[in-house]
Scaffold this active site. Structure first.
Site, mmCIF file in Angstrom:
data_model
loop_
_atom_site.group_PDB
_atom_site.id
_atom_site.type_symbol
_atom_site.label_atom_id
_atom_site.label_comp_id
_atom_site.label_asym_id
_atom_site.label_seq_id
_atom_site.Cartn_x
_atom_site.Cartn_y
_atom_site.Cartn_z
ATOM 1 N N HIS A 47 -8.163 3.614 -4.069
ATOM 2 C CA HIS A 47 -9.131 3.810 -2.985
ATOM 3 C C HIS A 47 -10.024 5.001 -3.326
ATOM 4 O O HIS A 47 -9.602 5.949 -3.981
ATOM 5 C CB HIS A 47 -8.415 4.097 -1.664
ATOM 6 C CG HIS A 47 -7.672 2.912 -1.111
ATOM 7 N ND1 HIS A 47 -7.379 2.767 0.223
ATOM 8 C CD2 HIS A 47 -7.175 1.809 -1.710
ATOM 9 C CE1 HIS A 47 -6.727 1.636 0.417
ATOM 10 N NE2 HIS A 47 -6.582 1.052 -0.745
ATOM 11 N N GLN B 200 5.273 5.486 15.699
ATOM 12 C CA GLN B 200 4.203 4.922 14.873
ATOM 13 C C GLN B 200 3.211 4.120 15.720
ATOM 14 O O GLN B 200 2.056 3.996 15.363
ATOM 15 C CB GLN B 200 4.864 3.968 13.888
ATOM 16 C CG GLN B 200 4.456 4.097 12.453
ATOM 17 C CD GLN B 200 5.157 2.999 11.657
ATOM 18 O OE1 GLN B 200 6.326 2.666 11.918
ATOM 19 N NE2 GLN B 200 4.463 2.415 10.714
ATOM 20 N N GLU C 62 0.832 -1.208 0.000
ATOM 21 C CA GLU C 62 0.000 0.000 0.000
ATOM 22 C C GLU C 62 0.867 1.258 0.000
ATOM 23 O O GLU C 62 1.867 1.337 0.710
ATOM 24 C CB GLU C 62 -0.899 0.001 1.237
ATOM 25 C CG GLU C 62 -1.832 1.205 1.270
ATOM 26 C CD GLU C 62 -3.100 0.925 2.035
ATOM 27 O OE1 GLU C 62 -3.789 -0.057 1.703
ATOM 28 O OE2 GLU C 62 -3.394 1.674 2.966
ATOM 29 N N LYS D 60 -22.649 -5.290 2.972
ATOM 30 C CA LYS D 60 -21.682 -4.624 2.090
ATOM 31 C C LYS D 60 -21.201 -5.601 0.999
ATOM 32 O O LYS D 60 -21.152 -5.250 -0.173
ATOM 33 C CB LYS D 60 -20.516 -4.150 2.971
ATOM 34 C CG LYS D 60 -19.574 -3.196 2.351
ATOM 35 C CD LYS D 60 -18.885 -2.332 3.401
ATOM 36 C CE LYS D 60 -17.578 -2.880 3.894
ATOM 37 N NZ LYS D 60 -16.807 -1.888 4.684
ATOM 38 N N GLN E 196 -8.284 -4.265 8.347
ATOM 39 C CA GLN E 196 -7.531 -3.293 9.130
ATOM 40 C C GLN E 196 -6.302 -4.023 9.695
ATOM 41 O O GLN E 196 -6.299 -5.251 9.824
ATOM 42 C CB GLN E 196 -8.436 -2.785 10.267
ATOM 43 C CG GLN E 196 -7.828 -1.763 11.194
ATOM 44 C CD GLN E 196 -7.401 -0.512 10.463
ATOM 45 O OE1 GLN E 196 -6.379 -0.537 9.788
ATOM 46 N NE2 GLN E 196 -8.147 0.570 10.604
ATOM 47 N N GLY F 223 -14.769 6.287 4.596
ATOM 48 C CA GLY F 223 -13.865 7.354 5.057
ATOM 49 C C GLY F 223 -14.212 7.717 6.483
ATOM 50 O O GLY F 223 -15.305 7.384 6.971
HETATM 51 P P1 FAD Z 1 -18.510 1.329 6.573
HETATM 52 O O1 FAD Z 1 -18.401 0.028 5.835
HETATM 53 O O2 FAD Z 1 -19.516 2.285 6.128
HETATM 54 O O3 FAD Z 1 -18.517 1.037 8.109
HETATM 55 C C1 FAD Z 1 -18.353 2.076 9.063
HETATM 56 C C2 FAD Z 1 -19.193 1.769 10.301
HETATM 57 O O4 FAD Z 1 -20.591 1.830 9.979
HETATM 58 C C3 FAD Z 1 -18.989 0.377 10.886
HETATM 59 O O5 FAD Z 1 -19.135 0.472 12.277
HETATM 60 C C4 FAD Z 1 -20.101 -0.452 10.283
HETATM 61 O O6 FAD Z 1 -20.461 -1.582 11.067
HETATM 62 C C5 FAD Z 1 -21.229 0.570 10.244
HETATM 63 N N1 FAD Z 1 -22.171 0.346 9.140
HETATM 64 C C6 FAD Z 1 -21.886 -0.059 7.879
HETATM 65 N N2 FAD Z 1 -22.998 -0.118 7.140
HETATM 66 C C7 FAD Z 1 -24.019 0.285 7.945
HETATM 67 C C8 FAD Z 1 -25.420 0.446 7.757
HETATM 68 N N3 FAD Z 1 -25.977 0.171 6.574
HETATM 69 N N4 FAD Z 1 -26.167 0.889 8.819
HETATM 70 C C9 FAD Z 1 -25.578 1.176 10.018
HETATM 71 N N5 FAD Z 1 -24.256 1.023 10.243
HETATM 72 C C10 FAD Z 1 -23.489 0.591 9.225
HETATM 73 N N6 FAD Z 1 -9.686 6.005 4.928
HETATM 74 C C11 FAD Z 1 -9.436 6.995 4.029
HETATM 75 O O7 FAD Z 1 -9.819 8.145 4.257
HETATM 76 N N7 FAD Z 1 -8.770 6.739 2.858
HETATM 77 C C12 FAD Z 1 -8.335 5.493 2.527
HETATM 78 O O8 FAD Z 1 -7.740 5.301 1.474
HETATM 79 C C13 FAD Z 1 -8.581 4.421 3.462
HETATM 80 N N8 FAD Z 1 -8.204 3.148 3.188
HETATM 81 C C14 FAD Z 1 -8.523 2.127 4.064
HETATM 82 C C15 FAD Z 1 -8.185 0.799 3.736
HETATM 83 C C16 FAD Z 1 -8.486 -0.251 4.607
HETATM 84 C C17 FAD Z 1 -8.134 -1.664 4.240
HETATM 85 C C18 FAD Z 1 -9.121 0.031 5.858
HETATM 86 C C19 FAD Z 1 -9.411 -1.086 6.823
HETATM 87 C C20 FAD Z 1 -9.474 1.339 6.183
HETATM 88 C C21 FAD Z 1 -9.198 2.399 5.298
HETATM 89 N N9 FAD Z 1 -9.554 3.718 5.573
HETATM 90 C C22 FAD Z 1 -9.289 4.730 4.676
HETATM 91 C C23 FAD Z 1 -10.230 4.046 6.843
HETATM 92 C C24 FAD Z 1 -11.773 3.947 6.701
HETATM 93 O O9 FAD Z 1 -12.236 4.952 5.841
HETATM 94 C C25 FAD Z 1 -12.377 4.096 8.109
HETATM 95 O O10 FAD Z 1 -12.076 2.971 8.887
HETATM 96 C C26 FAD Z 1 -13.862 4.429 8.167
HETATM 97 O O11 FAD Z 1 -14.172 4.783 9.522
HETATM 98 C C27 FAD Z 1 -14.808 3.296 7.796
HETATM 99 O O12 FAD Z 1 -14.797 3.023 6.489
HETATM 100 P P2 FAD Z 1 -15.603 1.739 5.910
HETATM 101 O O13 FAD Z 1 -15.538 1.795 4.436
HETATM 102 O O14 FAD Z 1 -15.165 0.496 6.584
HETATM 103 O O15 FAD Z 1 -17.097 2.125 6.405
#
Ligand code: FAD
Length: 292
Positions: A77, A215, A17, A168, A179, A108
Site C-alpha cells: 500500500h 473492534q 491483509e 480512478k 472497504q 490516505g
Molecule cells: P480517493 O479515491 O481519493 O477518494 C476519497 C474521496 O474523494 C471520495 O469521497 C471520492 O469520491 C472523492 N474523490 C476522488 N477523486 C476525486 C476527484 N477527482 N474530485 C473530487 N473528489 C474526488 N489508509 C491508509 O492510511 N493506509 C492504508 O494502507 C490503507 N489501506 C486501505 C485499503 C482499502 C482496501 C481501503 C478501502 C482503504 C484503505 N485505507 C488506507 C483508507 C483510505 O486511505 C481512506 O479511506 C481515504 O479516506 C480514502 O482513500 P482513497 O484512496 O479511497 O481516496
C-alpha cells in the site's frame, strides 16, 4: 507476479491483509505473525501503509520478506495525502528496487490538523494523482485502488462516488478492493451500479472478521459500515465472552465468504490484521471449498 493475473479464476481464493509495526521494537513480532500467515499460501498478501509515512519503511520490509521467503505475491500500500512529490517518488523508486510489482494506490485519511488546509497547494489531493504518477513511473506496475460499497464518508452521494471511482479506474487501476462490509447485499447492489457505470475491472471484496467486541465500534467509526441486526445480536450475545466472540466473529466472516462465492465472487480479501490464528481458522473452515 502481478496480482491481476491471479484474479478471475473459477475457484475461490483468499488473500490476507497485514499491517507494519509502528516502531522498530515491534518489527520482529510483526514479521513472525506475517510469516505465519504467508505459510498458509494465500493468493496474495497486502501490507498497509501509515498515511504520513510513519511506518513507510516497514511496509516495504515486510512485503519484500514475505515475497522472498515464501513466494507469496505482495501488494504494497502507498498513500499520498500530505506527502510531497519527492517523498512519493522516492517511495516508488524503493518499491521498484524491492522488486514489488503490485501497489495499492491510496489517498490516505486527511489528518485532523490539515482538514481546513488549502488543498490546492498540496502535491496530491486524491488517489487518482498517485495512480497517474505510478503509471508514469512504470507501465508494468499492477495498480489497485480502494472502493466503498457503502460510499466513502466524504462523498455527497453514491453517484458522485462512483463517478470519481470510474475516473480512478480509467487513470490506470487494474483492480479494486472494497472497504469492509457486513451485509453482502450492499456489495451486490454496489457491483450492479458500478458495472452499469462502465467499471469493468475485477472487484475484490474485503471481509473483516470481528473477533472482539471492542473492534466493533472502531470498525464502524473507520468504515461507517452498516451493522445488520444479525450481527448486532451476535455481539450482544457473545461480546462479553472473548473466546465465544472470536468463534462467532470468524463464523460470521466465513459465512459471508461462502455466500460471496455462491454468488459468483472468486477472490475475497480478508482483513486478517496480523492474526495468524484468525487467518488459519477461516482458511480451515473453507478447506473443502478452497481445496486446501
Ligand atoms: P480517493 O479515491 O481519493 O477518494 C476519497 C474521496 O474523494 C471520495 O469521497 C471520492 O469520491 C472523492 N474523490 C476522488 N477523486 C476525486 C476527484 N477527482 N474530485 C473530487 N473528489 C474526488 N489508509 C491508509 O492510511 N493506509 C492504508 O494502507 C490503507 N489501506 C486501505 C485499503 C482499502 C482496501 C481501503 C478501502 C482503504 C484503505 N485505507 C488506507 C483508507 C483510505 O486511505 C481512506 O479511506 C481515504 O479516506 C480514502 O482513500 P482513497 O484512496 O479511497 O481516496
Amino acid at each position: 507476479m502481478k496480482i491481476i493475473d491471479l484474479l478471475n479464476k473459477n475457484t475461490l481464493s483468499l488473500s490476507f491483509e497485514v499491517f507494519p509495526p509502528k516502531t522498530e521494537m515491534g518489527f520482529e513480532s510483526v514479521r513472525t505473525a506475517t510469516e505465519e500467515i504467508a505459510k498458509l499460501r494465500p493468493a496474495f498478501m497486502s501490507v498497509t501503509y501509515g498515511a504520513g509515512g510513519g511506518t513507510s519503511k516497514y511496509t516495504l520490509d515486510i512485503a519484500k520478506n514475505i515475497k522472498e521467503l515464501y513466494g507469496v505475491p505482495t501488494l504494497a500500500h502507498l498513500t499520498c495525502v500530505s506527502s510531497t512529490k519527492e517523498t512519493v517518488r522516492n517511495m516508488i523508486s524503493s518499491i521498484k528496487a524491492a522488486g514489488i510489482k503490485n501497489v495499492m494506490a491510496l489517498r490516505g485519511d486527511i489528518p485532523e490538523s490539515l482538514e481546513s488546509a488549502d488543498r490546492s497547494r498540496w502535491d496530491y489531493t486524491h488517489a487518482i494523482d498517485l495512480i497517474r504518477e505510478l503509471r508514469e513511473a512504470d507501465e508494468d506496475f499492477c495498480i489497485a485502488g480502494a472502493c466503498y460499497p457503502e460510499i466513502h464518508p466524504e462523498s455527497e452521494n453514491q453517484k458522485e462516488d462512483i463517478t470519481h471511482l470510474k475516473e480512478k479506474v480509467d487513470a490506470g487501476c487494474d483492480f479494486l478492493t472494497t472497504q469492509m462490509f457486513f451485509d453482502n447485499n450492499l456489495l451486490y447492489n454496489f457491483l450492479y451500479k458500478i458495472r452499469e457505470a462502465g467499471i469493468t475491472v475485477p472487484i475484490v471484496p474485503g471481509i473483516m472478521p470481528i473477533t472482539n467486541a471492542n473492534q466493533v465500534e472502531r470498525a464502524i467509526k473507520l468504515s461507517g459500515s452498516f451493522m445488520p441486526q444479525r450481527f448486532k445480536s451476535l455481539v450482544d450475545k457473545f461480546g462479553s465472552d472473548p473466546a465465544a466472540m472470536k468463534q462467532a466473529g470468524i463464523a460470521y466472516a466465513t459465512d459471508q465468504i461462502i455466500d460471496l462465492y455462491a454468488n459468483g465472487i472468486t477472490n475475497v480479501h480478508v482483513y486478517s490484521m496480523n492474526k495468524p490464528d484468525v487467518a488459519e481458522k477461516i482458511q480451515s473452515n473453507l478447506s473443502d471449498i478452497l481445496g486446501k
